[in-house]
Scaffold this motif. Structure first.
Motif, PDB file in Angstrom:
ATOM      1  N   ARG A  15      13.485  -2.266  -1.370  1.00  0.00           N
ATOM      2  CA  ARG A  15      13.434  -3.828  -1.019  1.00  0.00           C
ATOM      3  C   ARG A  15      11.943  -4.178  -1.165  1.00  0.00           C
ATOM      4  O   ARG A  15      11.664  -5.234  -1.573  1.00  0.00           O
ATOM      5  N   ASP A  16      10.679  -3.409  -0.702  1.00  0.00           N
ATOM      6  CA  ASP A  16       9.498  -3.709  -0.812  1.00  0.00           C
ATOM      7  C   ASP A  16       9.151  -4.127  -2.165  1.00  0.00           C
ATOM      8  O   ASP A  16       8.605  -5.014  -2.673  1.00  0.00           O
ATOM      9  N   THR A  17       9.537  -2.937  -3.211  1.00  0.00           N
ATOM     10  CA  THR A  17       9.294  -3.268  -4.560  1.00  0.00           C
ATOM     11  C   THR A  17      10.013  -4.352  -5.120  1.00  0.00           C
ATOM     12  O   THR A  17       9.237  -5.085  -6.082  1.00  0.00           O
ATOM     13  N   ILE A  46       0.951  -1.339   0.019  1.00  0.00           N
ATOM     14  CA  ILE A  46      -0.039   0.071   0.037  1.00  0.00           C
ATOM     15  C   ILE A  46       1.000   1.203   0.075  1.00  0.00           C
ATOM     16  O   ILE A  46       0.773   2.268  -0.744  1.00  0.00           O
ATOM     17  N   SER A  47       1.759   1.181   0.668  1.00  0.00           N
ATOM     18  CA  SER A  47       2.685   2.345   0.863  1.00  0.00           C
ATOM     19  C   SER A  47       4.456   2.372   0.517  1.00  0.00           C
ATOM     20  O   SER A  47       4.893   3.240   0.175  1.00  0.00           O
ATOM     21  N   GLY A  48       4.381   0.986   0.384  1.00  0.00           N
ATOM     22  CA  GLY A  48       5.890   0.749   0.220  1.00  0.00           C
ATOM     23  C   GLY A  48       6.382   0.518  -1.372  1.00  0.00           C
ATOM     24  O   GLY A  48       7.522   0.316  -1.467  1.00  0.00           O
ATOM     25  N   TYR A  49       5.502   0.251  -2.158  1.00  0.00           N
ATOM     26  CA  TYR A  49       5.473  -0.078  -3.611  1.00  0.00           C
ATOM     27  C   TYR A  49       5.932   1.295  -4.224  1.00  0.00           C
ATOM     28  O   TYR A  49       4.907   1.916  -4.622  1.00  0.00           O
ATOM     29  N   ASP A  50       7.230   1.156  -4.980  1.00  0.00           N
ATOM     30  CA  ASP A  50       7.481   2.473  -5.584  1.00  0.00           C
ATOM     31  C   ASP A  50       8.555   2.052  -6.756  1.00  0.00           C
ATOM     32  O   ASP A  50       9.672   2.070  -6.441  1.00  0.00           O
ATOM     33  N   PRO A  51       8.337   1.551  -8.028  1.00  0.00           N
ATOM     34  CA  PRO A  51       9.276   1.026  -8.996  1.00  0.00           C
ATOM     35  C   PRO A  51      10.226   2.017  -9.102  1.00  0.00           C
ATOM     36  O   PRO A  51      11.509   1.655  -9.624  1.00  0.00           O
ATOM     37  N   SER A  65      -3.481   0.672  -3.065  1.00  0.00           N
ATOM     38  CA  SER A  65      -2.173   0.921  -3.105  1.00  0.00           C
ATOM     39  C   SER A  65      -1.909   2.539  -3.453  1.00  0.00           C
ATOM     40  O   SER A  65      -2.498   3.202  -4.333  1.00  0.00           O
ATOM     41  N   ASP A  66      -0.896   3.298  -3.070  1.00  0.00           N
ATOM     42  CA  ASP A  66      -0.380   4.606  -3.210  1.00  0.00           C
ATOM     43  C   ASP A  66      -0.059   4.594  -4.829  1.00  0.00           C
ATOM     44  O   ASP A  66      -0.237   5.664  -5.482  1.00  0.00           O
ATOM     45  N   PHE A  67       0.674   3.470  -5.063  1.00  0.00           N
ATOM     46  CA  PHE A  67       0.918   3.295  -6.691  1.00  0.00           C
ATOM     47  C   PHE A  67      -0.189   3.314  -7.542  1.00  0.00           C
ATOM     48  O   PHE A  67       0.012   4.122  -8.488  1.00  0.00           O
TER      49      PHE A  67
END
Length: 232
Positions: free
Chosen positions: A130-132, A120-125, A156-158
């Protein structure tokens, strides 16, 4: 003569149960060690607290293996003190295993929440964090998308920022090429719809199922050992 045959049959059953308990304990110990060491993919995002129940069950597996030898001795020697000690220790380890199962499934919800917050908040390509990297690797290798299903990404924010799904959710051909990336990231077609929660289920439910089977075998072993005690 009939009493001797009955006692011999009881001993044979108890030997068989203790062999089975030793095997079950070895399986629990092996599974626990494997899960603790091989924390790959999304499992690497979980903290040690969410694995507390699995660790407790792993320890109980090692104890069962030791107590199985005590069971062999109690049967062979016909020692009443050894039988009482065996039954007492087995009941204690059964309680420990039940506690481990309860802890395990209580923390299953927390583990799910940890994974959910990670995308939700950690995915950012764009950040290569690390989360991504772990989510992309898991979705590509596992041919899955999201935690429960692909629409989880809408939280997710993404997705809220770009109104699209991650490319790692897209179906690929045998050569690793996208079938239709544009259609996929818009959620129209060629997107994996199955969630990646099997990562949790593999760790939690497999060892939980083995623990429950072991508890049943232990209860039967204690019952037969108590019966054997009465016939000495």
């Amino acid at each position: 003569m009939r009493m001797e045959v009955k006692e011999s049959l009881l001993k044979t059953l108890l030997y068989a149960f203790n062999v089975l308990l030793f095997v079950c304990g070895a399986v629990l110990l092996g599974l626990g060690i494997w899960i603790a060491i091989k924390r790959e993919g999304l499992a690497a995002l979980l903290n040690d607290l969410t694995y507390a129940g699995i660790y407790v069950i792993t320890v109980s597996g090692a104890l069962i293996m030791l107590f199985a030898f005590l069971g062999f001795y109690a049967c062979a020697d016909g020692s009443k003190p050894a039988i009482v000690l065996y039954c007492t220790l087995m009941l204690m380890v059964i309680g420990l295993k039940i506690a481990g199962c309860v802890i395990q499934f209580v923390f299953y919800r927390e583990a799910t929440d940890q994974l959910r917050s990670s995308y939700i908040s950690g995915y950012d390509p764009g950040s290569n964090n690390r989360d991504t990297a772990l989510w992309d690797a898991t979705q590509e290798d596992g041919r899955c998308c999201g935690l429960v299903w692909h629409l989880d990404w809408k939280e997710s924010d993404f997705y809220k920022n770009l109104t699209r799904f991650p490319s790692s959710c897209c179906v690929r051909d045998e050569d690793g090429e996208f079938l239709d990336e544009d259609s996929c990231i818009q959620g129209r077609d060629h997107i994996h719809t199955t969630g990646c929660r099997f990562v949790l289920e593999k760790s939690y439910f497999i060892i939980g199922a083995v623990a429950i089977v072991t508890i049943l075998v232990e209860l039967l072993a204690v019952a037969f050992m108590a019966w054997f005690y009465q016939h000495l």
